[in-house]
Design a protein around this motif. Structure first.
Motif, PDB file in Angstrom:
ATOM      1  N   PHE A  19     -11.769 -48.316  62.938  1.00 57.74           N
ATOM      2  CA  PHE A  19     -13.451 -48.182  62.346  1.00 57.74           C
ATOM      3  C   PHE A  19     -13.319 -48.164  60.800  1.00 57.74           C
ATOM      4  O   PHE A  19     -12.490 -47.438  60.194  1.00 57.74           O
ATOM      5  CB  PHE A  19     -14.031 -47.108  62.988  1.00 57.74           C
ATOM      6  N   CYS A  20     -14.178 -48.956  60.018  1.00 55.35           N
ATOM      7  CA  CYS A  20     -14.238 -48.698  58.511  1.00 55.35           C
ATOM      8  C   CYS A  20     -15.773 -48.849  58.424  1.00 55.35           C
ATOM      9  O   CYS A  20     -16.581 -49.751  58.596  1.00 55.35           O
ATOM     10  CB  CYS A  20     -13.550 -50.053  58.259  1.00 55.35           C
ATOM     11  N   LEU A  21     -16.313 -47.678  57.773  1.00 53.37           N
ATOM     12  CA  LEU A  21     -17.510 -47.490  57.509  1.00 53.37           C
ATOM     13  C   LEU A  21     -18.230 -47.441  56.055  1.00 53.37           C
ATOM     14  O   LEU A  21     -17.231 -47.209  55.144  1.00 53.37           O
ATOM     15  CB  LEU A  21     -18.128 -45.988  57.903  1.00 53.37           C
ATOM     16  N   LYS A  22     -18.821 -48.454  55.815  1.00 55.94           N
ATOM     17  CA  LYS A  22     -19.522 -48.750  54.474  1.00 55.94           C
ATOM     18  C   LYS A  22     -20.869 -48.464  54.514  1.00 55.94           C
ATOM     19  O   LYS A  22     -21.564 -48.248  55.538  1.00 55.94           O
ATOM     20  CB  LYS A  22     -19.147 -50.235  54.001  1.00 55.94           C
ATOM     21  N   PRO A  23     -21.545 -48.582  53.214  1.00 45.83           N
ATOM     22  CA  PRO A  23     -22.756 -48.145  53.321  1.00 45.83           C
ATOM     23  C   PRO A  23     -23.857 -48.976  54.036  1.00 45.83           C
ATOM     24  O   PRO A  23     -24.698 -48.570  54.546  1.00 45.83           O
ATOM     25  CB  PRO A  23     -23.304 -48.017  51.830  1.00 45.83           C
ATOM     26  N   GLY A  24     -23.510 -50.311  54.239  1.00 49.57           N
ATOM     27  CA  GLY A  24     -24.354 -51.101  54.923  1.00 49.57           C
ATOM     28  C   GLY A  24     -23.743 -51.602  56.195  1.00 49.57           C
ATOM     29  O   GLY A  24     -24.581 -52.369  56.918  1.00 49.57           O
ATOM     30  N   SER A  25     -22.547 -51.209  56.634  1.00 47.52           N
ATOM     31  CA  SER A  25     -22.048 -51.731  57.892  1.00 47.52           C
ATOM     32  C   SER A  25     -20.833 -50.841  58.601  1.00 47.52           C
ATOM     33  O   SER A  25     -20.357 -50.074  57.531  1.00 47.52           O
ATOM     34  CB  SER A  25     -21.605 -53.092  57.805  1.00 47.52           C
ATOM     35  N   LEU A  26     -20.580 -50.956  59.810  1.00 54.13           N
ATOM     36  CA  LEU A  26     -19.657 -50.299  60.401  1.00 54.13           C
ATOM     37  C   LEU A  26     -18.761 -51.344  61.265  1.00 54.13           C
ATOM     38  O   LEU A  26     -19.434 -51.790  62.470  1.00 54.13           O
ATOM     39  CB  LEU A  26     -20.189 -49.046  61.296  1.00 54.13           C
ATOM     40  N   SER A  27     -17.449 -51.435  60.551  1.00 53.04           N
ATOM     41  CA  SER A  27     -16.987 -52.692  61.414  1.00 53.04           C
ATOM     42  C   SER A  27     -15.614 -52.032  62.116  1.00 53.04           C
ATOM     43  O   SER A  27     -15.003 -50.812  61.668  1.00 53.04           O
ATOM     44  CB  SER A  27     -16.250 -53.647  60.228  1.00 53.04           C
ATOM     45  N   TYR A  28     -14.960 -52.669  63.043  1.00 51.92           N
ATOM     46  CA  TYR A  28     -14.159 -52.416  63.800  1.00 51.92           C
ATOM     47  C   TYR A  28     -12.966 -53.272  64.193  1.00 51.92           C
ATOM     48  O   TYR A  28     -13.528 -54.277  64.207  1.00 51.92           O
ATOM     49  CB  TYR A  28     -14.443 -51.528  65.063  1.00 51.92           C
ATOM     50  N   PHE A  29     -11.774 -52.994  63.871  1.00 45.36           N
ATOM     51  CA  PHE A  29     -10.630 -53.940  63.913  1.00 45.36           C
ATOM     52  C   PHE A  29      -9.725 -53.670  64.957  1.00 45.36           C
ATOM     53  O   PHE A  29      -9.666 -52.349  65.555  1.00 45.36           O
ATOM     54  CB  PHE A  29     -10.037 -53.911  62.612  1.00 45.36           C
ATOM     55  N   VAL A  30      -8.678 -54.415  65.239  1.00 46.24           N
ATOM     56  CA  VAL A  30      -7.864 -54.280  66.319  1.00 46.24           C
ATOM     57  C   VAL A  30      -6.740 -53.137  65.595  1.00 46.24           C
ATOM     58  O   VAL A  30      -6.153 -52.207  66.610  1.00 46.24           O
ATOM     59  CB  VAL A  30      -6.839 -55.653  66.505  1.00 46.24           C
ATOM     60  N   SER A  31      -6.303 -53.210  64.418  1.00 43.34           N
ATOM     61  CA  SER A  31      -5.222 -52.269  63.820  1.00 43.34           C
ATOM     62  C   SER A  31      -6.051 -51.877  62.270  1.00 43.34           C
ATOM     63  O   SER A  31      -6.952 -52.525  61.783  1.00 43.34           O
ATOM     64  CB  SER A  31      -3.991 -52.928  63.653  1.00 43.34           C
ATOM     65  N   GLU A  32      -5.194 -51.159  61.733  1.00 39.00           N
ATOM     66  CA  GLU A  32      -5.558 -50.768  60.487  1.00 39.00           C
ATOM     67  C   GLU A  32      -5.417 -51.590  59.169  1.00 39.00           C
ATOM     68  O   GLU A  32      -5.686 -51.404  58.124  1.00 39.00           O
ATOM     69  CB  GLU A  32      -4.936 -49.404  60.271  1.00 39.00           C
ATOM     70  N   ASP A  33      -4.699 -52.659  59.505  1.00 40.12           N
ATOM     71  CA  ASP A  33      -4.551 -53.767  58.502  1.00 40.12           C
ATOM     72  C   ASP A  33      -5.717 -54.575  58.204  1.00 40.12           C
ATOM     73  O   ASP A  33      -5.890 -55.386  57.222  1.00 40.12           O
ATOM     74  CB  ASP A  33      -3.504 -54.776  58.763  1.00 40.12           C
ATOM     75  N   CYS A  34      -6.820 -54.429  59.073  1.00 37.01           N
ATOM     76  CA  CYS A  34      -8.123 -54.940  58.817  1.00 37.01           C
ATOM     77  C   CYS A  34      -8.382 -56.348  58.772  1.00 37.01           C
ATOM     78  O   CYS A  34      -9.047 -57.036  58.014  1.00 37.01           O
ATOM     79  CB  CYS A  34      -8.991 -54.358  57.611  1.00 37.01           C
ATOM     80  N   LYS A  35      -7.580 -56.951  59.569  1.00 36.11           N
ATOM     81  CA  LYS A  35      -7.071 -58.587  59.587  1.00 36.11           C
ATOM     82  C   LYS A  35      -8.248 -58.963  60.728  1.00 36.11           C
ATOM     83  O   LYS A  35      -8.899 -60.129  60.612  1.00 36.11           O
ATOM     84  CB  LYS A  35      -5.862 -59.123  59.730  1.00 36.11           C
ATOM     85  N   ASP A  36      -8.007 -58.575  61.825  1.00 34.77           N
ATOM     86  CA  ASP A  36      -8.699 -59.202  63.225  1.00 34.77           C
ATOM     87  C   ASP A  36      -9.881 -58.260  63.500  1.00 34.77           C
ATOM     88  O   ASP A  36      -9.885 -57.335  64.039  1.00 34.77           O
ATOM     89  CB  ASP A  36      -7.895 -59.130  64.178  1.00 34.77           C
TER      90      ASP A  36
END
Length: 614
Positions: free
Chosen positions: A232-249
């Motif tokens: 999971f990656c949290l920013k002020p406008g969104s909370l995104s979740y990826f398959v791994s920590e490389d944030c590609k998928d």
């Protein structure tokens, strides 16, 4: 405006890197190449004709920043659209241009080129004003931020001494000095390049990439309802979740808007430390590794929601503004302290001048004292004569003062007598108020009892009417049903039973009426007691309201107890209530007969109280 300011900082470094002679000017050919590269990385259509028209003047010499800014604003920055380009590419271009001139890593340096670029971006983010420099407080803040991620602290005594230098405190710290400071601190503390790279990357993603928090969490699916570990990656406008920590998928994005909220969930499905993120359409159930991580995520999501509601895109922009306000406040306080010190010095100088003047005055005073001693002998004889005259006048003044004291003593006695009279009147006023309140309460109770008696009488009359109607109905039925006498006997027994019940109820009503009559009699008795008390206090009030002169004697107790005889006036005769009807007179006589002895006892006891007080 924030994106434009960030781009200007990077482009400023690129422009100054092209100034090889440090004259503040760059050749037009170099600026054309720079402009072409900026158009490419910013995804802006390149117009070579516009560039040629802008630089088609007669002067073939170099161009300063002031001459390049109109073209930069009109043909580049005004056409920039957020989201159509990658800012990291712009930073990489500008870093490549400026690092060739100012930053050359050697064997003794720990920072790589990529780490240097990220620190350069962090420096630009925290720096304000041109030329871009960093105040020592912001440099220490950035170093502490990086040290908090590393197992070893970068700050040391040499670094603190360097930051405390007067030149650094006054002019600020340049980015190249800052990179040298970080390299020297890492070498002195024995930090390897991998550790510092991980720390710089994390701080860079947090401050420049606006990443409030990131990490692995377990998420429950919406279709298969299974638990999957996501980054999971949290920013002020969104909370995104990826398959791994490389944030590609990227598997999904949760919008942080006003319709979003976060709540704590209880443990279930074999998962613990759960919480959920609710949106307008979906609810995302998430599980954290431990309770501390869950609380950190909830706090970070709440911060993101607050920033989104306030229209902010960066938490560290707000923190930087707060730190700037604190520094300005410290500067104001420092200026105020300096102003106070200056004023104290001025006051001290004025005080020294006053002390010098005081010494001169003392010298003049000594000289005046000598002259006064000379004149004293000449005036002593005159003083003796004046003293005799003053003694005689003093004796006369003492006699007049003694007479005045005697008059004051007489007036004090009169004032004390008047104060005693005033206190007695105030005490009597309080007692009259209490008696009046008792009379008002007794009247209210009497009104309540009368209302109850009226209601019971109405009920009794209704029941009597019903009994009379029932009796008439029985008589009519007896005349009509002579032949069916035996059948009607049972009906008459039932009606006679009902009549007995009604008679019993009537007796109860009468008994209750007698009790109400007794309550009314008690209330009237209290009312008469209160009226007797009021009359007594009125007599006392009339007696005390008569002023006593200084020469009059106080009347004896027998004269004080005798009420004054007063003829009723015409207004009092008109204001008297009309005589009671015959029925009310009989009731009052009945009440007087039943409670006469008690009223006399109460009246005597109340009349005896004022005599005891006297």
């Amino acid at each position: 405006m924030a994106l434009r300011a960030a781009l200007l900082k990077s482009i400023w470094y690129a422009f100054t890197s092209l100034d090889t002679e440090d004259s503040g000017k760059v050749s037009k050919s170099q600026l054309k190449v720079l402009s072409h590269n900026l158009h490419s990385v910013l995804r802006i259509p390149h117009d070579p004709a516009a560039l040629e028209r802008h630089f088609s003047d007669d002067d073939d010499g170099p161009v300063s920043t002031q001459g390049y800014m109109p073209y930069l604003n009109q043909f580049i920055l005004d056409k920039v659209t957020e989201g159509t380009f990658v800012k990291e590419e712009v930073d990489e271009l500008c870093w490549t241009l400026c690092s060739k001139k100012n930053y050359r890593p050697d064997t003794h340096r720990v920072l790589s080129n990529q780490d240097g670029m990220r620190l350069w971006c962090l420096f630009n983010f925290l720096a304000d004003g041109y030329p871009l420099t960093l105040v020592p407080e912001e440099a220490e803040y950035l170093l502490r931020k990086i040290s908090s991620v590393m197992p070893v602290e970068l700050t040391c005594v040499e670094l603190e001494e360097f930051l405390s230098q007067d030149a650094v405190q006054k002019d600020g710290l340049s980015v190249w000095n800052f990179l040298d400071v970080v390299n020297s601190a890492a070498v002195s503390r024995g930090v390897d390049g991998e550790s510092i790279s991980v720390a710089v990357e994390k701080v860079y993603r947090e401050m420049v990439g606006n990443v409030l928090k990131e990490g692995y969490l377990w998420k429950k699916g919406h279709l298969r309802r299974n638990w999957t570990e996501r980054w999971f990656c949290l920013k002020p406008g969104s909370l995104s979740y990826f398959v791994s920590e490389d944030c590609k998928d990227c598997k999904g994005v949760i919008e942080m808007d006003q319709n979003c909220c976060v709540e704590v969930l209880s443990d279930r499905d074999g998962k613990r430390c759960m919480f959920c993120v609710k949106t307008l359409n979906k609810t995302f159930e998430i599980s954290a590794p431990d309770s501390r991580q869950r609380q950190e995520w909830i706090t970070a999501i709440q911060t993101a929601l607050r920033l989104s509601a306030e229209g902010r895109v960066s938490l560290h922009e707000e923190l930087k503004a707060r730190r700037r306000e604190l520094r300005e406040e410290r500067e104001r306080r420092r200026a105020m302290r300096a102003e106070e010190t200056r004023r104290l010095r001025e006051l001290q100088g004025e005080r020294e001048e006053q002390l010098a003047e005081l010494e001169l005055l003392k010298e003049a005073q000594r000289q005046a004292r000598v002259s006064l001693q000379q004149e004293e002998q000449r005036r002593r004889s005159q003083h003796e004569e004046l003293q005799k005259t003053l003694q005689r006048q003093l004796q006369e003044a003492q006699e007049a003062r003694a007479n005045l004291r005697a008059e004051v003593a007489v007036r004090d006695l009169e004032a004390e007598h008047q104060q005693r009279r005033i206190r007695e009147l105030e005490d009597l006023h309080h007692r009259l108020q209490e008696a009046l309140e008792q009379q008002i309460r007794a009247r209210q109770e009497e009104e309540t009892y009368r209302y109850t008696q009226t209601r019971l009488l109405a009920e009794e009359e209704e029941k009597v009417k019903s009994l009379l109607a029932l009796q008439e109905e029985q008589e009519e039925q007896l005349q009509q049903t002579q032949r069916e006498k035996q059948e009607l006997m049972q009906e008459m027994e039932r009606k006679s039973q009902a009549l007995d019940d009604a008679q019993l109820q009537l007796d109860r009503v009468r008994a209750s009426r007698r009790r109400v009559d007794q309550d009314i009699a008690a209330a009237q008795r209290k009312l008469r007691q209160a009226s007797t008390s009021v009359k007594h206090w009125n007599v006392q009030m009339n007696r005390l309201m008569h002023p006593i002169g200084p020469g009059e004697r106080r009347a004896s107790s027998s004269n004080l107890l005798a009420p004054p005889v007063r003829n009723p006036s015409v207004s009092e005769t008109e204001s008297r209530p009309p005589p009671k009807p015959e029925r009310e007179k009989q009731n009052s006589l009945h009440y007087d007969d039943t409670s006469g002895g008690e009223n006399m006892d109460c009246g005597n006891s109340e009349n005896a109280q004022p005599n005891d007080a006297e």
